[in-house]
Enzyme design. Structure first.
Site, mmCIF file in Angstrom:
data_model
loop_
_atom_site.group_PDB
_atom_site.id
_atom_site.type_symbol
_atom_site.label_atom_id
_atom_site.label_comp_id
_atom_site.label_asym_id
_atom_site.label_seq_id
_atom_site.Cartn_x
_atom_site.Cartn_y
_atom_site.Cartn_z
ATOM 1 N N ASP A 1 23.792 84.491 32.158
ATOM 2 C CA ASP A 1 23.577 83.070 32.440
ATOM 3 C C ASP A 1 24.673 82.612 33.384
ATOM 4 O O ASP A 1 25.856 82.589 33.023
ATOM 5 C CB ASP A 1 23.620 82.246 31.146
ATOM 6 C CG ASP A 1 22.260 82.170 30.468
ATOM 7 O OD1 ASP A 1 21.339 82.879 30.904
ATOM 8 O OD2 ASP A 1 22.130 81.402 29.500
ATOM 9 N N GLU B 1 27.033 84.333 29.061
ATOM 10 C CA GLU B 1 27.186 83.103 29.843
ATOM 11 C C GLU B 1 28.656 82.842 30.145
ATOM 12 O O GLU B 1 29.515 82.932 29.260
ATOM 13 C CB GLU B 1 26.594 81.914 29.081
ATOM 14 C CG GLU B 1 26.754 80.610 29.840
ATOM 15 C CD GLU B 1 26.145 79.419 29.135
ATOM 16 O OE1 GLU B 1 26.780 78.356 29.131
ATOM 17 O OE2 GLU B 1 25.026 79.564 28.589
ATOM 18 N N ASP C 1 10.704 73.882 25.750
ATOM 19 C CA ASP C 1 10.853 73.393 27.120
ATOM 20 C C ASP C 1 9.500 73.270 27.791
ATOM 21 O O ASP C 1 9.229 72.289 28.487
ATOM 22 C CB ASP C 1 11.686 74.368 27.984
ATOM 23 C CG ASP C 1 13.057 74.646 27.435
ATOM 24 O OD1 ASP C 1 13.617 73.764 26.770
ATOM 25 O OD2 ASP C 1 13.569 75.752 27.678
ATOM 26 N N HIS D 1 30.305 80.034 28.050
ATOM 27 C CA HIS D 1 30.512 80.428 26.658
ATOM 28 C C HIS D 1 31.731 81.334 26.518
ATOM 29 O O HIS D 1 32.493 81.231 25.553
ATOM 30 C CB HIS D 1 29.284 81.148 26.112
ATOM 31 C CG HIS D 1 28.079 80.271 25.982
ATOM 32 N ND1 HIS D 1 26.864 80.732 25.530
ATOM 33 C CD2 HIS D 1 27.899 78.950 26.235
ATOM 34 C CE1 HIS D 1 25.981 79.741 25.521
ATOM 35 N NE2 HIS D 1 26.589 78.648 25.951
ATOM 36 N N ASP E 1 28.156 73.430 31.591
ATOM 37 C CA ASP E 1 27.033 74.069 32.302
ATOM 38 C C ASP E 1 26.970 73.666 33.777
ATOM 39 O O ASP E 1 25.914 73.285 34.282
ATOM 40 C CB ASP E 1 25.704 73.720 31.622
ATOM 41 C CG ASP E 1 25.478 74.498 30.341
ATOM 42 O OD1 ASP E 1 26.084 75.565 30.194
ATOM 43 O OD2 ASP E 1 24.706 74.032 29.492
ATOM 44 N N ASP F 1 30.598 72.572 26.536
ATOM 45 C CA ASP F 1 29.748 73.364 27.423
ATOM 46 C C ASP F 1 29.197 72.477 28.544
ATOM 47 O O ASP F 1 28.155 71.849 28.389
ATOM 48 C CB ASP F 1 28.609 73.953 26.579
ATOM 49 C CG ASP F 1 27.956 75.139 27.237
ATOM 50 O OD1 ASP F 1 28.347 75.485 28.356
ATOM 51 O OD2 ASP F 1 27.056 75.732 26.616
ATOM 52 N N GLU G 1 22.916 86.021 22.891
ATOM 53 C CA GLU G 1 23.749 85.215 23.790
ATOM 54 C C GLU G 1 24.934 84.646 23.003
ATOM 55 O O GLU G 1 24.772 83.708 22.229
ATOM 56 C CB GLU G 1 22.946 84.078 24.419
ATOM 57 C CG GLU G 1 23.753 83.250 25.389
ATOM 58 C CD GLU G 1 22.907 82.261 26.167
ATOM 59 O OE1 GLU G 1 23.420 81.190 26.519
ATOM 60 O OE2 GLU G 1 21.718 82.557 26.419
ATOM 61 N N ASP H 1 21.703 78.868 34.130
ATOM 62 C CA ASP H 1 21.806 77.967 32.984
ATOM 63 C C ASP H 1 22.803 76.879 33.368
ATOM 64 O O ASP H 1 23.885 76.764 32.818
ATOM 65 C CB ASP H 1 22.269 78.744 31.753
ATOM 66 C CG ASP H 1 22.243 77.898 30.488
ATOM 67 O OD1 ASP H 1 21.803 76.730 30.560
ATOM 68 O OD2 ASP H 1 22.667 78.391 29.434
ATOM 69 N N HIS I 1 12.764 78.116 26.887
ATOM 70 C CA HIS I 1 12.587 77.989 25.441
ATOM 71 C C HIS I 1 11.146 77.522 25.219
ATOM 72 O O HIS I 1 10.561 76.839 26.067
ATOM 73 C CB HIS I 1 13.509 76.925 24.835
ATOM 74 C CG HIS I 1 14.974 77.155 25.040
ATOM 75 N ND1 HIS I 1 15.612 76.857 26.212
ATOM 76 C CD2 HIS I 1 15.928 77.596 24.193
ATOM 77 C CE1 HIS I 1 16.900 77.125 26.091
ATOM 78 N NE2 HIS I 1 17.127 77.577 24.867
#
Length: 438
Positions: A295, A267, A103, A270, A308, A306, A231, A338, A100
């Site tokens: 992802d 993802e 980031d 998700h 991750d 989430d 996404e 991710d 991003h």
């Protein structure tokens, strides 16, 4: 140049699967699977936000992670993360990264200041890319963290927010192009609603579509030929996000004439939050030629948010790679981790152990999926199950030769309906063997 992870050397493959320590046990970059090297089949990417920016915080407490760049001033920290990130990817043998905008460089007091910060860091990233050969899989814009996005980004009821988002995405697309990004992702973290009592849902969707059409137009203007990706995610932070799952996203794209310009970045976590399996969303996208990139992570089925986590479930990785191979492999997409280390995995070395586990999981899944496809047993079973559609009345229906009246007449003949077993348990046991034997 400073070494940020001096305790870790380049991670290598070992034949001894039970040898303790930091090794690859299944991932062998140059091993040929399905006519391609593992490295080319899997196209692993590092997520800048989790690997370099994540500190191990969760909703109930601050970060626990120890990172060698902590304590530096914001721009100095951003620079250190670049050098540390490319050292990390080089030692892991990871060929791509995703980011991003916020980031890689801190947000300034104005958009102009934010853009200047990005320009400074992008120059350093490009130098590191040239030195290492590591590439950018995709870029995106963070339009969910800052308080200005409290009501949404392109779906905000405030037109000034929409305008700010346009300026921010314009710059994010420019730097993604500058870094040779193969894709650009739209993740609508706050593109949704909490209650319809204060929401004009039609206007919000219209505005989101307007925004995406503007992005398509600007990509053509600057010559960005990367793939646009949506996404999907059903919830968190919004209660109901507009990009709920692949099917919902597909309806949106087709309804607004965007389906030729966008594919999906799917993802795992998700998909499960939407109440689907990961393979379900992959299959829906593949069947419609809209599977772009992935992802790679997994969620905790006992938690409704989430998490991750790094992908270590071999069933999930096998069925994921089954879909990827079936679509002919990645073109511009890849497997972006991710994923974030657990709060208790706080040492810098844990970043390496976690990525090695995920890379091994997908290497094992790749080999199992390729064996499934090469053997053809599963495909043959499915083909036989639907054999009635290739002959007799089934073939006639599929060819458009029948209607309700003719089918009523056919049924009136009294021909008995004979079923075959679906044999789900048998097929699941065969899947076990492919995974265990790969």
């Amino acid at each position: 140049m400073k070494e940020y992870f001096p305790s870790v050397k380049k991670v290598e493959f070992t034949e001894d699967k039970l040898q303790p320590g930091l090794h690859f046990r299944h991932y062998k970059a140059d091993e040929i699977v399905g006519g391609k090297t593992m490295k080319d089949q899997l196209k692993f990417g590092m997520a800048w936000w989790h690997t370099l920016c994540g500190e191990g915080n969760d909703p109930f407490g601050p970060g626990t992670g120890i990172r060698p760049w902590q304590g530096l001033e914001s721009m100095a920290q951003a620079e250190a993360r670049v050098y540390a990130g490319f050292e990390f990817m080089s030692k892991m043998g990871i060929g791509y990264f995703c980011f991003h905008d916020r980031d890689i460089a801190p947000e300034g007091n104005t958009l102009a200041e934010s853009n200047a910060n990005l320009d400074h860091i992008v120059k350093i990233i490009k130098q590191q890319m040239d030195e290492t050969g590591i590439r950018n899989l995709w870029g995106t814009a963070n339009m969910f963290s800052h308080p200005r996005f409290m009501h949404g980004a392109s779906t905000s009821p405030n037109a000034d927010v929409f305008a700010h988002c346009a300026g921010q995405v314009k710059k994010a697309m420019e730097i993604t192009k500058e870094l040779g990004g193969e894709n650009y992702v739209f993740w609508g973290g706050r593109e949704g609603y909490e209650t319809l009592l204060n929401t004009n849902m039609k206007l919000e969707n219209d505005n989101m579509a307007r925004f995406m059409h503007m992005a398509v137009d600007y990509a053509k203007e600057i010559g960005f030929d990367g793939q646009f990706l949506i996404e999907p995610k059903p919830k968190e932070p919004s209660k109901h996000q507009y990009d709920f799952d692949v099917a919902t996203g597909m309806a949106f794209l087709r309804g607004y004439g965007l389906d030729k310009d966008f594919k999906f970045n799917i993802e795992a976590n998700h998909a499960t939050l939407a109440g689907h399996t990961f393979q379900h969303d992959l299959r829906v996208a593949r069947d419609n030629d809209m599977l772009g990139s992935i992802d790679a992570n997994q969620g905790d089925m006992l938690l409704g948010w989430d998490t991750d986590q790094f992908p270590t479930d071999l069933y999930v990785s096998t069925l994921c790679m089954y879909e990827v191979i079936k679509m002919g492999g990645f073109t511009k997409g890849g497997l972006n981790f991710d994923s974030k280390v657990r709060r208790a995995s706080f040492k810098p070395e844990d970043l390496f152990y976690a990525h090695a586990a995920g890379m091994d999981g997908f290497a094992k899944g790749l080999k199992a999926a390729q064996k499934m496809i090469d053997d053809g047993l599963i495909d043959k079973f499915v083909e036989d199950r639907y054999a009635s559609w290739g002959r007799g009345i089934g073939a006639s229906i599929a060819a458009g030769k029948e209607d309700f009246k003719s089918l009523e007449k056919y049924t009136m003949q009294g021909k008995p309906i004979l079923h075959e077993s679906g044999r789900q348990e048998y097929l699941e046991s065969i899947l076990n063997e492919y995974i265990l034997g790969s």
